[in-house]
Motif scaffolding. Structure first.
Motif, PDB file in Angstrom:
ATOM      1  N   THR A  32      48.908 108.570  49.159  1.00 45.69           N
ATOM      2  CA  THR A  32      48.072 109.338  50.087  1.00 45.69           C
ATOM      3  C   THR A  32      47.415 110.494  49.353  1.00 45.69           C
ATOM      4  O   THR A  32      48.098 111.381  48.824  1.00 45.69           O
ATOM      5  CB  THR A  32      48.918 109.887  51.251  1.00 45.69           C
ATOM      6  OG1 THR A  32      49.608 108.805  51.870  1.00 45.69           O
ATOM      7  CG2 THR A  32      48.047 110.572  52.278  1.00 45.69           C
ATOM      8  N   MET A  33      46.085 110.514  49.332  1.00 43.57           N
ATOM      9  CA  MET A  33      45.346 111.514  48.579  1.00 43.57           C
ATOM     10  C   MET A  33      45.629 112.928  49.081  1.00 43.57           C
ATOM     11  O   MET A  33      45.713 113.879  48.296  1.00 43.57           O
ATOM     12  CB  MET A  33      43.842 111.231  48.658  1.00 43.57           C
ATOM     13  CG  MET A  33      42.981 112.187  47.852  1.00 43.57           C
ATOM     14  SD  MET A  33      41.246 111.697  47.838  1.00 43.57           S
ATOM     15  CE  MET A  33      40.846 111.801  49.593  1.00 43.57           C
ATOM     16  N   GLU A  34      45.796 113.078  50.402  1.00 43.63           N
ATOM     17  CA  GLU A  34      46.061 114.408  50.949  1.00 43.63           C
ATOM     18  C   GLU A  34      47.341 115.010  50.388  1.00 43.63           C
ATOM     19  O   GLU A  34      47.451 116.223  50.208  1.00 43.63           O
ATOM     20  CB  GLU A  34      46.151 114.345  52.477  1.00 43.63           C
ATOM     21  CG  GLU A  34      44.836 114.082  53.185  1.00 43.63           C
ATOM     22  CD  GLU A  34      44.549 112.593  53.374  1.00 43.63           C
ATOM     23  OE1 GLU A  34      43.610 112.265  54.104  1.00 43.63           O
ATOM     24  OE2 GLU A  34      45.270 111.778  52.757  1.00 43.63           O
ATOM     25  N   MET A  35      48.345 114.152  50.107  1.00 39.57           N
ATOM     26  CA  MET A  35      49.600 114.658  49.576  1.00 39.57           C
ATOM     27  C   MET A  35      49.412 115.254  48.185  1.00 39.57           C
ATOM     28  O   MET A  35      50.050 116.252  47.831  1.00 39.57           O
ATOM     29  CB  MET A  35      50.640 113.540  49.536  1.00 39.57           C
ATOM     30  CG  MET A  35      51.181 113.158  50.891  1.00 39.57           C
ATOM     31  SD  MET A  35      52.109 114.503  51.653  1.00 39.57           S
ATOM     32  CE  MET A  35      53.540 114.558  50.592  1.00 39.57           C
ATOM     33  N   TRP A  36      48.540 114.667  47.390  1.00 36.19           N
ATOM     34  CA  TRP A  36      48.309 115.218  46.055  1.00 36.19           C
ATOM     35  C   TRP A  36      47.714 116.623  46.180  1.00 36.19           C
ATOM     36  O   TRP A  36      48.129 117.540  45.478  1.00 36.19           O
ATOM     37  CB  TRP A  36      47.337 114.345  45.271  1.00 36.19           C
ATOM     38  CG  TRP A  36      47.656 112.884  45.290  1.00 36.19           C
ATOM     39  CD1 TRP A  36      48.890 112.307  45.530  1.00 36.19           C
ATOM     40  CD2 TRP A  36      46.745 111.802  45.082  1.00 36.19           C
ATOM     41  NE1 TRP A  36      48.785 110.950  45.476  1.00 36.19           N
ATOM     42  CE2 TRP A  36      47.494 110.592  45.202  1.00 36.19           C
ATOM     43  CE3 TRP A  36      45.394 111.720  44.785  1.00 36.19           C
ATOM     44  CZ2 TRP A  36      46.908 109.338  45.051  1.00 36.19           C
ATOM     45  CZ3 TRP A  36      44.803 110.482  44.626  1.00 36.19           C
ATOM     46  CH2 TRP A  36      45.560 109.302  44.760  1.00 36.19           C
ATOM     47  N   ALA A  37      46.752 116.777  47.100  1.00 34.70           N
ATOM     48  CA  ALA A  37      46.112 118.072  47.265  1.00 34.70           C
ATOM     49  C   ALA A  37      47.082 119.107  47.824  1.00 34.70           C
ATOM     50  O   ALA A  37      47.113 120.266  47.368  1.00 34.70           O
ATOM     51  CB  ALA A  37      44.900 117.935  48.190  1.00 34.70           C
ATOM     52  N   ALA A 158      62.917 111.830  63.171  1.00 34.55           N
ATOM     53  CA  ALA A 158      61.622 112.401  63.549  1.00 34.55           C
ATOM     54  C   ALA A 158      60.915 112.975  62.335  1.00 34.55           C
ATOM     55  O   ALA A 158      59.702 112.804  62.156  1.00 34.55           O
ATOM     56  CB  ALA A 158      61.827 113.476  64.616  1.00 34.55           C
ATOM     57  N   LEU A 159      61.662 113.668  61.482  1.00 37.37           N
ATOM     58  CA  LEU A 159      61.065 114.275  60.291  1.00 37.37           C
ATOM     59  C   LEU A 159      60.513 113.212  59.356  1.00 37.37           C
ATOM     60  O   LEU A 159      59.396 113.350  58.841  1.00 37.37           O
ATOM     61  CB  LEU A 159      62.120 115.114  59.568  1.00 37.37           C
ATOM     62  CG  LEU A 159      61.668 115.791  58.266  1.00 37.37           C
ATOM     63  CD1 LEU A 159      60.545 116.781  58.544  1.00 37.37           C
ATOM     64  CD2 LEU A 159      62.845 116.488  57.598  1.00 37.37           C
ATOM     65  N   PHE A 160      61.261 112.146  59.162  1.00 38.28           N
ATOM     66  CA  PHE A 160      60.808 111.115  58.231  1.00 38.28           C
ATOM     67  C   PHE A 160      59.506 110.470  58.691  1.00 38.28           C
ATOM     68  O   PHE A 160      58.554 110.334  57.919  1.00 38.28           O
ATOM     69  CB  PHE A 160      61.885 110.048  58.062  1.00 38.28           C
ATOM     70  CG  PHE A 160      61.430 108.881  57.237  1.00 38.28           C
ATOM     71  CD1 PHE A 160      61.262 109.014  55.874  1.00 38.28           C
ATOM     72  CD2 PHE A 160      61.130 107.658  57.834  1.00 38.28           C
ATOM     73  CE1 PHE A 160      60.818 107.944  55.102  1.00 38.28           C
ATOM     74  CE2 PHE A 160      60.690 106.598  57.070  1.00 38.28           C
ATOM     75  CZ  PHE A 160      60.535 106.734  55.703  1.00 38.28           C
ATOM     76  N   LEU A 161      59.446 110.076  59.962  1.00 42.30           N
ATOM     77  CA  LEU A 161      58.251 109.380  60.434  1.00 42.30           C
ATOM     78  C   LEU A 161      57.069 110.336  60.565  1.00 42.30           C
ATOM     79  O   LEU A 161      55.930 109.981  60.238  1.00 42.30           O
ATOM     80  CB  LEU A 161      58.533 108.700  61.774  1.00 42.30           C
ATOM     81  CG  LEU A 161      57.599 107.531  62.125  1.00 42.30           C
ATOM     82  CD1 LEU A 161      57.563 106.510  61.002  1.00 42.30           C
ATOM     83  CD2 LEU A 161      58.045 106.859  63.419  1.00 42.30           C
ATOM     84  N   ALA A 162      57.328 111.566  61.027  1.00 41.65           N
ATOM     85  CA  ALA A 162      56.240 112.540  61.148  1.00 41.65           C
ATOM     86  C   ALA A 162      55.674 112.885  59.775  1.00 41.65           C
ATOM     87  O   ALA A 162      54.461 113.058  59.612  1.00 41.65           O
ATOM     88  CB  ALA A 162      56.747 113.798  61.842  1.00 41.65           C
ATOM     89  N   PHE A 163      56.546 112.968  58.798  1.00 41.31           N
ATOM     90  CA  PHE A 163      56.106 113.339  57.463  1.00 41.31           C
ATOM     91  C   PHE A 163      55.195 112.287  56.854  1.00 41.31           C
ATOM     92  O   PHE A 163      54.375 112.601  55.978  1.00 41.31           O
ATOM     93  CB  PHE A 163      57.330 113.550  56.574  1.00 41.31           C
ATOM     94  CG  PHE A 163      57.030 114.233  55.280  1.00 41.31           C
ATOM     95  CD1 PHE A 163      56.554 115.536  55.260  1.00 41.31           C
ATOM     96  CD2 PHE A 163      57.208 113.580  54.072  1.00 41.31           C
ATOM     97  CE1 PHE A 163      56.263 116.166  54.065  1.00 41.31           C
ATOM     98  CE2 PHE A 163      56.924 114.202  52.875  1.00 41.31           C
ATOM     99  CZ  PHE A 163      56.455 115.505  52.866  1.00 41.31           C
ATOM    100  N   ASN A 164      55.312 111.050  57.304  1.00 35.93           N
ATOM    101  CA  ASN A 164      54.484 109.971  56.756  1.00 35.93           C
ATOM    102  C   ASN A 164      53.056 109.986  57.273  1.00 35.93           C
ATOM    103  O   ASN A 164      52.182 109.356  56.661  1.00 35.93           O
ATOM    104  CB  ASN A 164      55.126 108.610  57.052  1.00 35.93           C
ATOM    105  CG  ASN A 164      56.170 108.216  56.036  1.00 35.93           C
ATOM    106  OD1 ASN A 164      55.863 107.617  55.016  1.00 35.93           O
ATOM    107  ND2 ASN A 164      57.414 108.575  56.288  1.00 35.93           N
ATOM    108  N   VAL A 165      52.806 110.647  58.403  1.00 34.75           N
ATOM    109  CA  VAL A 165      51.451 110.645  58.966  1.00 34.75           C
ATOM    110  C   VAL A 165      50.842 112.033  59.059  1.00 34.75           C
ATOM    111  O   VAL A 165      49.628 112.166  59.175  1.00 34.75           O
ATOM    112  CB  VAL A 165      51.449 109.989  60.372  1.00 34.75           C
ATOM    113  CG1 VAL A 165      51.827 108.530  60.269  1.00 34.75           C
ATOM    114  CG2 VAL A 165      52.399 110.714  61.324  1.00 34.75           C
ATOM    115  N   ALA A 166      51.650 113.088  59.003  1.00 33.24           N
ATOM    116  CA  ALA A 166      51.142 114.443  59.186  1.00 33.24           C
ATOM    117  C   ALA A 166      50.087 114.855  58.165  1.00 33.24           C
ATOM    118  O   ALA A 166      49.153 115.593  58.513  1.00 33.24           O
ATOM    119  CB  ALA A 166      52.307 115.444  59.168  1.00 33.24           C
TER     120      ALA A 166
END
Length: 270
Positions: A32-37, A158-166
């Motif tokens: 995910t490009m956003e994660m790099w930024a 909740a944290l795991f799944l939210a972290f994948n799309v946030a």
């Protein structure tokens, strides 16, 4: 085979499973490009808090859902340290292998990118033996966790799944396009799906409240409250709450839906 050799084989097998779990849990966000930024530019205080929370969640998972049935607090601390090291190591290796960090990357950017990616990887390392070990698990350790332990597992899911799309821009776009009626409908849908899934998957102790109104409050409302709290935390970490109040509330409600799914399916994930 001596007892020492058998113990070493078991240890290295556990490390291999931990690395595989870190890879499986962390790889989607790695792409995910956003994660790099975010990793490169995240405020260092938020990043430090993020790492501390990750360590706390990893410890709780080791305590309540680890693969060893009988452990001490010291054992769980050692398992947590090992999981964090594996998570950071796997994340650093993958980022380097894909050319996302290298000799030209500043130390600040490299540390941030690795730390952010290491969060789901560390969770995967803790849960690797649960997910990859041969044989059936009946969940007795989770059942003995008690009500607070069950809530913790819901929060971790909740944290795991939210972290994948946030981190994605789509989360903000969906919230921006929603009307108040859409937001209210999504809250009701989240509660309904959470309630249905909780009683399909099965949480320890819920049979004591079967058919009782308190069951809805004890698991469904509590789980949704945790999902919203996790959503606020994740969105704040990624700087997604810096807009106006209306936009922030809608973003929390949008992220609260996948977070509620993660809370409901916690027993399957962890």
């Amino acid at each position: 085979m001596s007892a020492r050799t058998a113990a070493e084989d078991t240890y290295f097998t556990g490390l291999a499973r931990a690395a595989a779990g870190a890879l499986l849990f962390g790889f989607p966000l790695l792409m995910t490009m956003e994660m790099w930024a975010f990793g490169a530019h995240m405020d260092r205080l938020r990043l430090a808090l993020f790492v501390l929370v990750t360590a706390g969640v990893a410890y709780g998972l080791s305590r309540f859902a680890g693969f060893r049935d009988e452990t001490t607090a010291f054992d769980d601390a050692l398992d947590t340290a090992a999981a964090l090291l594996v998570g950071f190591g796997v994340s650093a290796g993958l980022l380097f292998a894909m050319g996302l960090i290298g000799p030209g990357t500043s130390l600040r950017e490299a540390v941030g990118m690795i730390a952010v990616q290491a969060a789901p990887a560390s969770m995967g390392a803790v849960l690797a033996n649960r997910q990859l070990q041969a044989g059936d698990r009946d969940g007795e350790k989770e059942d003995r966790a008690g009500y607070l332990g069950q809530l913790f597992l819901m929060g971790a899911g909740a944290l795991f799944l939210a972290f994948n799309v946030a981190p994605t821009e789509e989360m903000i776009l969906i919230g921006f396009r929603m009307t108040p009626w859409h937001a209210a409908g999504l809250v009701l849908l989240s509660l309904g799906v959470l309630h249905a899934l909780v009683y399909t998957v099965g949480f320890a102790g819920q049979h004591e409240h079967e058919g009782h109104p308190r069951a809805f409050a004890h698991y469904t409302l509590a789980g949704y409250g945790l999902a919203l709290a996790v959503s606020v935390y994740v969105l704040w970490i990624f700087g997604r709450l810096d807009a106006g109040m209306s936009e922030a509330v809608r973003a929390v409600i949008v992220l609260g839906f996948p977070a509620a799914l993660g809370a409901a399916l916690a027993r399957l994930v962890v």
